[in-house]
Motif scaffolding. Structure first.
Motif, PDB file in Angstrom:
ATOM      1  N   PHE A   4       4.569   8.831  -7.207  1.00  0.00           N
ATOM      2  CA  PHE A   4       5.954   8.408  -6.991  1.00  0.00           C
ATOM      3  C   PHE A   4       6.568   9.116  -5.787  1.00  0.00           C
ATOM      4  O   PHE A   4       7.347   8.524  -5.038  1.00  0.00           O
ATOM      5  N   ALA A   5       6.210  10.382  -5.600  1.00  0.00           N
ATOM      6  CA  ALA A   5       6.731  11.118  -4.437  1.00  0.00           C
ATOM      7  C   ALA A   5       6.167  10.553  -3.136  1.00  0.00           C
ATOM      8  O   ALA A   5       6.887  10.402  -2.142  1.00  0.00           O
ATOM      9  N   ASP A   6       4.877  10.210  -3.154  1.00  0.00           N
ATOM     10  CA  ASP A   6       4.235   9.686  -1.943  1.00  0.00           C
ATOM     11  C   ASP A   6       4.765   8.314  -1.562  1.00  0.00           C
ATOM     12  O   ASP A   6       4.905   7.990  -0.374  1.00  0.00           O
ATOM     13  N   THR A   7       5.042   7.484  -2.565  1.00  0.00           N
ATOM     14  CA  THR A   7       5.447   6.097  -2.280  1.00  0.00           C
ATOM     15  C   THR A   7       6.956   5.911  -2.285  1.00  0.00           C
ATOM     16  O   THR A   7       7.452   4.920  -1.754  1.00  0.00           O
ATOM     17  N   GLY A   8       7.683   6.837  -2.918  1.00  0.00           N
ATOM     18  CA  GLY A   8       9.133   6.668  -3.026  1.00  0.00           C
ATOM     19  C   GLY A   8       9.527   5.551  -3.964  1.00  0.00           C
ATOM     20  O   GLY A   8      10.650   5.057  -3.927  1.00  0.00           O
ATOM     21  N   PHE A   9       8.591   5.153  -4.837  1.00  0.00           N
ATOM     22  CA  PHE A   9       8.822   3.996  -5.703  1.00  0.00           C
ATOM     23  C   PHE A   9       9.877   4.308  -6.765  1.00  0.00           C
ATOM     24  O   PHE A   9       9.867   5.380  -7.368  1.00  0.00           O
ATOM     25  N   VAL A  10      10.778   3.341  -6.996  1.00  0.00           N
ATOM     26  CA  VAL A  10      11.835   3.476  -8.001  1.00  0.00           C
ATOM     27  C   VAL A  10      11.821   2.235  -8.886  1.00  0.00           C
ATOM     28  O   VAL A  10      11.772   1.114  -8.388  1.00  0.00           O
ATOM     29  N   ASP A  11      11.844   2.447 -10.206  1.00  0.00           N
ATOM     30  CA  ASP A  11      11.838   1.318 -11.128  1.00  0.00           C
ATOM     31  C   ASP A  11      12.420   1.776 -12.457  1.00  0.00           C
ATOM     32  O   ASP A  11      12.220   2.937 -12.866  1.00  0.00           O
ATOM     33  N   LEU A  21       0.812  -1.211   0.000  1.00  0.00           N
ATOM     34  CA  LEU A  21       0.000   0.000   0.000  1.00  0.00           C
ATOM     35  C   LEU A  21       0.851   1.270   0.000  1.00  0.00           C
ATOM     36  O   LEU A  21       0.318   2.378  -0.006  1.00  0.00           O
ATOM     37  N   GLY A  22       2.167   1.107   0.012  1.00  0.00           N
ATOM     38  CA  GLY A  22       3.057   2.258  -0.026  1.00  0.00           C
ATOM     39  C   GLY A  22       3.381   2.862   1.321  1.00  0.00           C
ATOM     40  O   GLY A  22       4.040   3.906   1.398  1.00  0.00           O
ATOM     41  N   HIS A  23       2.971   2.206   2.418  1.00  0.00           N
ATOM     42  CA  HIS A  23       3.266   2.699   3.775  1.00  0.00           C
ATOM     43  C   HIS A  23       4.575   2.056   4.246  1.00  0.00           C
ATOM     44  O   HIS A  23       4.584   1.166   5.093  1.00  0.00           O
ATOM     45  N   TRP A  24       5.685   2.519   3.689  1.00  0.00           N
ATOM     46  CA  TRP A  24       6.940   1.795   3.844  1.00  0.00           C
ATOM     47  C   TRP A  24       7.527   1.898   5.239  1.00  0.00           C
ATOM     48  O   TRP A  24       8.111   0.938   5.736  1.00  0.00           O
ATOM     49  N   ASP A  25       7.410   3.047   5.873  1.00  0.00           N
ATOM     50  CA  ASP A  25       7.954   3.179   7.235  1.00  0.00           C
ATOM     51  C   ASP A  25       7.228   2.246   8.195  1.00  0.00           C
ATOM     52  O   ASP A  25       7.855   1.529   8.995  1.00  0.00           O
TER      53      ASP A  25
END
Length: 309
Positions: free
Chosen positions: A275-282, A59-63
């Motif tokens: 992308f800013a909210d999740t910090g996702f990199v691909d 869900l993008g809640h990485w912390d």
């Protein structure tokens, strides 16, 4: 009052995750953990913490996801549960990879591989090679990635794990696409799609989306667009925010390549926010952004090209 009930409820949560119903899975796992804590089922609590970490990462809640996984690691160590520890390492490596911390991720997945081989769990060992290959792909080490993915596929085949076989074949398609072997890539994606459809898995959306990327490379934007739209709707329904960022970029490309520029700001803006909210990199994010910029520059929209770059 029997722990088996908790394990059954947790399994149901994992099934919901596999079906793409992440919010419902999270609710099920939270209820299971509450009961497990009340009843004094430490192994179930530990497994719930691990599963919750994986779901929060989805869900993008990485912390929050990382904190759950670290708690699960402590519990697994205390219980001496090596299979659970392997699951925790898998979750941690996955989260690090999604954040773009590729070398940290590799270190964790190597531990996952060593532990799964040590305890003789072939499914986890096969998955560890898959994860290592996937991260090597992200890091640009395509030859090493192909070797690892071939090892993963061989192990999955040896135990008849159809889902594992499907995802390994899909990832081999990714290597072929990145090396511009587009016909081979499309064949892999179709094979993976067939296997996933047979299993009734929503993850079949991924090889469909990858097929769309091949079509876009071949400038078949009109054919690619309905596949991307389907994937976008699926990611919206499952709450996969990072993947929505990719499909926004792909929809933008399909639209502008056909001369439709009205939704440029909306798609580019939404992808940036996600992308800013999740910090996702691909690697595909960079490739799609570059393609959007090139199309804008070719059409004379210099400002839009800069925005995409």
């Amino acid at each position: 009052s029997e722990p088996m009930w908790g394990r059954g409820w947790l399994l149901r949560g994992r099934v919901l995750r596999a079906l793409g119903q992440v919010d419902e899975a999270l609710q099920m796992v939270a209820r299971t953990m509450k009961v497990a804590e009340e009843q004094g089922w430490p192994d179930v609590v530990a497994a719930c913490l691990c599963e919750e970490g994986v779901l929060l990462q989805r869900l993008g809640h990485w912390d929050r996801g990382w904190k759950r996984l670290k708690k699960a690691e402590t519990r697994a160590h205390s219980l001496g549960d090596e299979k659970l520890m392997a699951d925790v390492l898998n979750g941690q490596g996955d989260l690090l990879a999604a954040q773009g911390r590729l070398e940290d991720s590799i270190k964790v997945f190597e531990k996952y591989r060593e532990l799964s081989a040590q305890i003789g769990n072939k499914e986890q060992e096969a998955d560890s090679y898959f994860q290592l290959g996937r991260v090597d792909k992200q890091a640009g080490r395509l030859q090493l990635a192909q070797v690892r993915l071939a090892q993963s596929l061989e192990l999955f085949e040896s135990i008849g794990a159809r889902w594992g076989m499907a995802k390994a074949v899909n990832e081999l398609g990714e290597i072929a696409r990145l090396e511009n072997r587009l016909s081979e890539a499309a064949t892999c994606y179709r094979q993976a799609l067939e296997k996933m459809d047979e299993l009734g898995l929503p993850e079949a959306t991924i090889p469909r989306l990858n097929l769309a990327l091949v079509m876009m490379h071949q400038e078949q934007y009109k054919l690619a667009q309905p596949l991307v739209e389907h994937a976008h709707e699926m990611f919206q329904s499952t709450g996969s925010r990072a993947r929505q960022g990719i499909t926004h970029l792909m929809l933008l490309i399909c639209s502008i390549a056909q001369g439709h520029w009205a939704d440029w700001e909306q798609h580019l803006g939404q992808s940036r926010i996600l992308f800013a909210d999740t910090g996702f990199v691909d690697v595909d994010v960079a490739m799609c952004a570059q393609l959007a910029a090139d199309l804008a520059a070719d059409a004379g929209y210099t400002g839009r090209a800069r925005a995409a770059w």
